[in-house]
Design a protein around this motif. Sequence first.
Motif, PDB file in Angstrom:
ATOM      1  N   ALA A   1      -3.277  11.666   3.248  1.00 14.05           N
ATOM      2  CA  ALA A   1      -3.057  11.792   1.800  1.00 14.05           C
ATOM      3  C   ALA A   1      -4.178  12.570   1.121  1.00 14.05           C
ATOM      4  O   ALA A   1      -5.355  12.372   1.424  1.00 14.05           O
ATOM      5  N   ALA A   2      -3.785  13.435   0.204  1.00 10.80           N
ATOM      6  CA  ALA A   2      -4.751  14.117  -0.658  1.00 10.80           C
ATOM      7  C   ALA A   2      -4.556  13.668  -2.104  1.00 10.80           C
ATOM      8  O   ALA A   2      -5.000  14.332  -3.043  1.00 10.80           O
ATOM      9  N   GLU A   3      -3.885  12.561  -2.285  1.00 10.71           N
ATOM     10  CA  GLU A   3      -3.703  11.970  -3.624  1.00 10.71           C
ATOM     11  C   GLU A   3      -3.457  10.480  -3.441  1.00 10.71           C
ATOM     12  O   GLU A   3      -3.076  10.034  -2.349  1.00 10.71           O
ATOM     13  N   SER A   4      -3.709   9.719  -4.490  1.00 10.22           N
ATOM     14  CA  SER A   4      -3.457   8.263  -4.462  1.00 10.22           C
ATOM     15  C   SER A   4      -2.597   7.882  -5.648  1.00 10.22           C
ATOM     16  O   SER A   4      -3.118   7.448  -6.683  1.00 10.22           O
ATOM     17  N   PRO A   5      -1.290   8.064  -5.536  1.00  6.41           N
ATOM     18  CA  PRO A   5      -0.434   7.771  -6.690  1.00  6.41           C
ATOM     19  C   PRO A   5      -0.384   6.272  -6.984  1.00  6.41           C
ATOM     20  O   PRO A   5      -0.511   5.460  -6.058  1.00  6.41           O
ATOM     21  N   PRO A   6      -0.213   5.924  -8.252  1.00  3.36           N
ATOM     22  CA  PRO A   6      -0.051   4.511  -8.591  1.00  3.36           C
ATOM     23  C   PRO A   6       1.316   4.007  -8.133  1.00  3.36           C
ATOM     24  O   PRO A   6       2.200   4.813  -7.829  1.00  3.36           O
ATOM     25  N   ALA A   7       1.467   2.681  -8.111  1.00  2.00           N
ATOM     26  CA  ALA A   7       2.761   2.098  -7.756  1.00  2.00           C
ATOM     27  C   ALA A   7       3.794   2.480  -8.809  1.00  2.00           C
ATOM     28  O   ALA A   7       3.488   2.559  -9.993  1.00  2.00           O
TER      29      ALA A   7
ATOM     30  N   ALA B   1       0.822  -1.222   0.000  1.00  2.77           N
ATOM     31  CA  ALA B   1       0.000   0.000   0.000  1.00  2.77           C
ATOM     32  C   ALA B   1       0.852   1.267   0.000  1.00  2.77           C
ATOM     33  O   ALA B   1       0.403   2.318  -0.464  1.00  2.77           O
ATOM     34  N   ARG B   2       2.059   1.184   0.514  1.00  3.20           N
ATOM     35  CA  ARG B   2       2.864   2.410   0.667  1.00  3.20           C
ATOM     36  C   ARG B   2       3.223   3.039  -0.674  1.00  3.20           C
ATOM     37  O   ARG B   2       3.581   2.366  -1.609  1.00  3.20           O
ATOM     38  N   ARG B   3       3.067   4.350  -0.739  1.00  2.00           N
ATOM     39  CA  ARG B   3       3.492   5.125  -1.909  1.00  2.00           C
ATOM     40  C   ARG B   3       4.143   6.393  -1.396  1.00  2.00           C
ATOM     41  O   ARG B   3       3.837   6.855  -0.293  1.00  2.00           O
TER      42      ARG B   3
END
Length: 173
Positions: A152-158, A9-11
């Motif tokens: 988080a205010a974003e969900s970056p892809p892996a 899950a970590r980004r």
Amino acid sequence: MQFSQLIAARRSVRAYTSQPVEAGVVERILDAVSSAPSAGNLQAYQVCLARSATARAALARAAGGQSFIEEAQLALVFCTNAGRAAARYGKRGTTLYAVQDATIACTYAMLAAVDEGLACVWVGAFDEAAVRQAVGAPMDWTPIAILPIGYAAESPPASPRRALDDLVHEVEQ
Ligand SMILES: Cc1cc2nc3c(=O)[nH]c(=O)nc-3n(C[C@H](O)[C@H](O)[C@H](O)COP(=O)(O)O)c2cc1C
């Protein structure tokens, strides 16, 4: 969170909400930091906790204008404490063990933050002297990493990774 889920899950997150981070959560992250292994158990590092907007703004400037450091609700700055390592290990202590101690401590903070439902990003690009000044660190503490932490205010892809074949050197003898 299961460890395997946590690392999946970590980004690196570079946008944060204004939701405050509860004091108990910060305490648990710092407890996790303190449980990290260190050379000779000397814990030859210091953690500077920057909560104020003023300190975070100074850190953002010290990091070449990486403004998400100011946006995050808090920032941890991991420094070596060379003197602690030098006392037992001499040059290897100051040039290697203290750096490794600080690096492992920051890694623990990063994983603990994600486990708490928070987000963060490791920041290594900064002006050492400016970071020292921003956190009031003495000359024998060398800043190793800044870790802004917040929701988080974003969900970056892996991000892509090197193939294991390329990364791992199998020892054949
Ligand atoms: C030693 C180190 C220094 C880094 N410095 C920065 C930095 O200054 N600014 C930044 O935005 N990200 C920085 N990063 C984050 C990396 O860009 C990120 O970990 C990498 O692109 C992989 O993405 P992921 O963390 O989402 O898997 C750094 C990471 C490491 C480990």
